[in-house]
Design an enzyme around this catalytic site. Structure first.
Site, PDB file in Angstrom:
ATOM      1  N   ARG A  84     -12.993   1.246  -3.118  1.00 22.60           N
ATOM      2  CA  ARG A  84     -12.681  -0.058  -2.545  1.00 22.60           C
ATOM      3  C   ARG A  84     -13.987  -0.852  -2.376  1.00 22.60           C
ATOM      4  O   ARG A  84     -15.025  -0.277  -2.036  1.00 22.60           O
ATOM      5  CB  ARG A  84     -12.007   0.089  -1.179  1.00 22.60           C
ATOM      6  CG  ARG A  84     -10.640   0.741  -1.221  1.00 22.60           C
ATOM      7  CD  ARG A  84      -9.613  -0.154  -1.886  1.00 22.60           C
ATOM      8  NE  ARG A  84      -8.272   0.439  -1.858  1.00 22.60           N
ATOM      9  CZ  ARG A  84      -7.784   1.225  -2.798  1.00 22.60           C
ATOM     10  NH1 ARG A  84      -8.518   1.526  -3.872  1.00 22.60           N
ATOM     11  NH2 ARG A  84      -6.566   1.704  -2.698  1.00 22.60           N
TER      12      ARG A  84
ATOM     13  N   PRO B 134      -2.291  -5.567   1.431  1.00 22.01           N
ATOM     14  CA  PRO B 134      -2.030  -6.146   2.749  1.00 22.01           C
ATOM     15  C   PRO B 134      -2.403  -5.166   3.857  1.00 22.01           C
ATOM     16  O   PRO B 134      -2.164  -3.965   3.743  1.00 22.01           O
ATOM     17  CB  PRO B 134      -0.524  -6.427   2.712  1.00 22.01           C
ATOM     18  CG  PRO B 134      -0.212  -6.591   1.255  1.00 22.01           C
ATOM     19  CD  PRO B 134      -1.111  -5.614   0.551  1.00 22.01           C
ATOM     20  N   GLU B 135      -2.976  -5.710   4.925  1.00 22.60           N
ATOM     21  CA  GLU B 135      -3.441  -4.866   6.024  1.00 22.60           C
ATOM     22  C   GLU B 135      -2.518  -4.994   7.231  1.00 22.60           C
ATOM     23  O   GLU B 135      -1.486  -5.663   7.167  1.00 22.60           O
ATOM     24  CB  GLU B 135      -4.898  -5.206   6.335  1.00 22.60           C
ATOM     25  CG  GLU B 135      -5.751  -5.064   5.082  1.00 22.60           C
ATOM     26  CD  GLU B 135      -7.255  -5.215   5.316  1.00 22.60           C
ATOM     27  OE1 GLU B 135      -7.732  -4.956   6.432  1.00 22.60           O
ATOM     28  OE2 GLU B 135      -7.952  -5.576   4.346  1.00 22.60           O
TER      29      GLU B 135
ATOM     30  N   LYS C  35       0.150   0.087   7.876  1.00 24.21           N
ATOM     31  CA  LYS C  35       0.555  -0.684   6.700  1.00 24.21           C
ATOM     32  C   LYS C  35       1.994  -0.390   6.282  1.00 24.21           C
ATOM     33  O   LYS C  35       2.397  -0.709   5.163  1.00 24.21           O
ATOM     34  CB  LYS C  35      -0.411  -0.382   5.548  1.00 24.21           C
ATOM     35  CG  LYS C  35      -1.861  -0.713   5.864  1.00 24.21           C
ATOM     36  CD  LYS C  35      -2.773  -0.372   4.705  1.00 24.21           C
ATOM     37  CE  LYS C  35      -4.234  -0.635   5.050  1.00 24.21           C
ATOM     38  NZ  LYS C  35      -5.140  -0.345   3.912  1.00 24.21           N
TER      39      LYS C  35
END
Length: 253
Positions: A240, A2-3, A51
């Site tokens: 990523r 989640p950002e 975050k």
């Protein structure tokens, strides 16, 4: 993972459910906090920073949580089956007489004095969603990264906090930048960071991020029709995926 937009929306929901209310239940299923009892404490506020989530109480303590890759919070009516929180995946429960917040698969959990929050988040860059986002400080930190690929600098929470793979890819696409452009060769890093900030702000308001490139491998680019490609930022085990259009974001070299 989640950002920043998800964390801001979570903080806003916490504020509505718990803000100004006294806890009637506190269950922290975390080794270093298992004996902490917050029952009777009033929730002053919940704020996000990048975050990270910070829930502050009237006794000068803060509950700090981070979702990592799989974590999430759910809010249910106190007394409902969902509020029972019997799942082995539950890591934290905070409840008022009306609402219960349940944290699943949380990646980090700490209880610290509010004045010591800096020991947990002080290393981070400016919060991308802060009302007074410090762009100058973010640019100073950007410049210190030298020739590091732009995508990796966007992902670096010590430069600016809140950007993850979605908004890194989408902001680079918006600016037609090849993700592996050396940071010191990006002509307008301030503009790139401002684009990412606006995208995050819109996602907070709309509930969804841009959908031009992220997660669209082999699908046609919305601009030129060429299939979206996916590459890698950073090295294992911190790699990523970065999605991009090979034509709109061509390698300048």
């Amino acid at each position: 993972m989640p950002e920043g937009d998800i964390l801001r929306r979570t903080a806003d929901r916490f504020q509505l459910a718990l803000g100004g209310q006294q806890l009637v239940r506190s269950d922290l299923r975390w080794p270093t906090a298992a004996t902490v009892d917050l029952v009777g404490r009033t929730v002053l506020e919940t704020r996000s920073y990048g975050k990270h989530l910070l829930t502050r109480f009237d006794d000068g303590r803060t509950l700090h949580t981070h979702l990592r890759m799989e974590g999430y919070w759910r809010i249910a009516r106190t007394g409902s089956p969902e509020a029972a929180a019997r799942s082995p995946q539950v890591r934290a429960v905070l409840a008022t007489a009306d609402w219960t917040t349940v944290g699943y698969h949380l990646g980090m959990l700490d209880v610290v004095r509010t004045r010591d929050e800096h020991t947990l988040i002080g290393h981070l860059g400016p919060d991308m969603l802060a009302e007074a986002f410090d762009l100058d400080e973010a640019l100073r930190r950007w410049a210190a990264r030298g020739s590091t690929p732009a995508a990796e600098v966007l992902l670096d929470q010590t430069v600016a906090a809140g950007i993850g793979t979605i908004f890194a890819a989408e902001s680079l696409f918006a600016e037609r930048l090849w993700p592996w452009t050396p940071a010191d060769e990006v002509e307008e890093p301030g503009r790139l960071l401002s684009v990412a900030r606006r995208q995050l702000q819109r996602a907070v308001a709309d509930g969804r991020p841009p959908g031009h490139v992220h997660g669209r491998a082999r699908q046609p680019c919305h601009r030129c029709g060429r299939p979206i490609a996916v590459g890698q930022a950073r090295r294992p085990p911190m790699e990523r995926p970065i999605f991009y259009c090979p034509r709109c974001q061509a390698n300048p070299g």
